[in-house]
Design an enzyme around this catalytic site. Structure first.
Site, mmCIF file in Angstrom:
data_model
loop_
_atom_site.group_PDB
_atom_site.id
_atom_site.type_symbol
_atom_site.label_atom_id
_atom_site.label_comp_id
_atom_site.label_asym_id
_atom_site.label_seq_id
_atom_site.Cartn_x
_atom_site.Cartn_y
_atom_site.Cartn_z
ATOM 1 N N HIS A 181 1.110 -1.136 0.288
ATOM 2 C CA HIS A 181 -0.205 -0.455 -0.126
ATOM 3 C C HIS A 181 0.863 1.393 0.320
ATOM 4 C CE1 HIS A 181 -2.838 -3.049 1.380
ATOM 5 N NE2 HIS A 181 -3.679 -2.158 0.976
ATOM 6 N N ASP A 251 -4.781 -6.340 -8.223
ATOM 7 C CA ASP A 251 -5.847 -5.636 -6.687
ATOM 8 C C ASP A 251 -5.102 -3.648 -6.532
ATOM 9 O OD1 ASP A 251 -5.328 -4.904 -4.055
ATOM 10 O OD2 ASP A 251 -3.616 -5.935 -3.416
#
Length: 352
Positions: A181, A251
């Site tokens: 992230h 993702d």
């Protein structure tokens, strides 16, 4: 209108006119919900009903709802245990651990289906390791064969509640320190080492789950592109070697780990060319609008079939009706008992 290759989000507790316009665009195929979209079961059921009524075939409605740290809906929902707690029970008593895994998978899915959510991005198939704080207790176990056994039981529970499963993060996120992230992790292991550890679980689960999500991680011994942009990982290994026939979700393309290749359109194109069927883009309305105005992708008929398989089954009962079900009562009691014992164990650790 067919389902498109983009899954996106919206900000509030209800849809506004701009949200509706975007979600009716032919490139959109689904919506992912977050905690910001949730107030209570009645409110979110109204939202999912509206989402499903916007077009035909119905948009897919998804959420990250694993349990532990990653559970988007809490008020009015059972507090689900982290995956590692299920693994701890399995270590103490494998039979009891598998029964509990199936209960957790069923209850998670049954509660979400009662409010109209089609599927959760679960289960995590990564290996547990202190080396990966972003995964850590989100993983069932450190042993890939144990992860596979527990995940199989968990998926069985999901299926019995009418929910498809999505395994993540192929080919394994649990052995890297970096959080994708926030940065782009690099895993320097050889393919032999990965194939004989992390990849075992994905190989064993590939025949029974409907979806997979590649990791935003570079494995330079195999390919210089992150797995989600790599045709080697997606087409050659996941589709070819593992013979996976389900849907492949990228993702979130807004994560830092996805940003090495340029802007959102470049990321989306690379993901599709690598073999991903659905592009996930969260928390980036400007990027979504840019994609809708500039991106072109032909969705193959087989992809439409795979997408349709992700729609939830059943879901006729609302939450109030579900919590009167004997199966829900038993599963909820077992989960509460485990959560209580965990609190006691943590208290003992602190006192010691």
């Amino acid at each position: 209108m067919a389902l498109g290759p983009l899954m996106t989000d919206f900000v509030g507790l209800e849809l506004d006119s701009v949200d509706r316009e975007i979600l009716c665009h032919p490139l959109i195929g689904g919506v992912i919900l977050f905690s910001r979209n949730y107030a209570d079961p009645e409110q979110i059921r109204a939202v999912t009903d509206e989402l499903h009524a916007l077009r035909s075939p119905k948009l897919l409605v998804a959420v990250d709802h694993e349990g532990g740290r990653v559970q988007r809906f809490r008020n009015g929902f059972t507090e689900l245990p982290a995956a590692a707690i299920i693994g701890n029970i399995y270590d103490d008593d494998p039979s009891a651990g598998l029964v509990f895994a199936e209960q957790c998978g069923w209850l998670m899915a049954a509660e979400l289906r009662s409010i109209g959510v089609d599927f959760s991005f679960a289960p995590v198939l990564d290996l547990g390791s202190p080396a990966s704080p972003i995964i850590d207790d989100r993983a069932f176990h450190k042993d890939p064969h144990c992860v596979a056994r527990i995940a199989r039981a968990y998926v069985k529970g999901m299926h019995s509640a009418g929910m498809a499963a999505v395994g993540k993060h192929f080919p394994g996120h649990g052995t890297v320190l970096a959080d994708s992230h926030r940065e782009l992790p690099v895993d320097n292991r050889s393919y032999y080492d990965i194939a004989n550890s992390d990849l075992i679980t994905f190989r064993l689960l590939a025949p029974i789950i409907e979806g997979m999500m590649p990791a935003h991680i570079v494995y330079p011994a195999v390919d210089n592109e992150p797995a989600g942009y790599s045709s080697v990982w997606v087409r050659s290994i996941l589709r070819g070697e593992l013979d996976f026939t389900g849907i492949i979700f990228s993702d979130d393309l807004n994560m830092v780990g996805a940003s090495k290749v340029g802007g959102v359109p470049e990321r989306a194109l690379l993901a599709i060319e690598a073999g991903c069927d659905v592009i996930l883009l969260c928390n980036d309305r400007a990027g979504t609008e840019q994609l809708l105005s500039s991106f072109s992708s032909q969705v193959e008929p087989i992809t439409q079939v795979r997408l349709m398989r992700m729609h939830g089954k059943g879901g006729d009962r609302d939450m109030e009706d579900l919590i009167g079900d004997e199966k829900w009562v038993a599963a909820s009691a077992d989960i509460s008992r485990v959560q209580h014992m965990r609190v006691l164990d943590l208290g003992d650790d602190v006192l010691g």
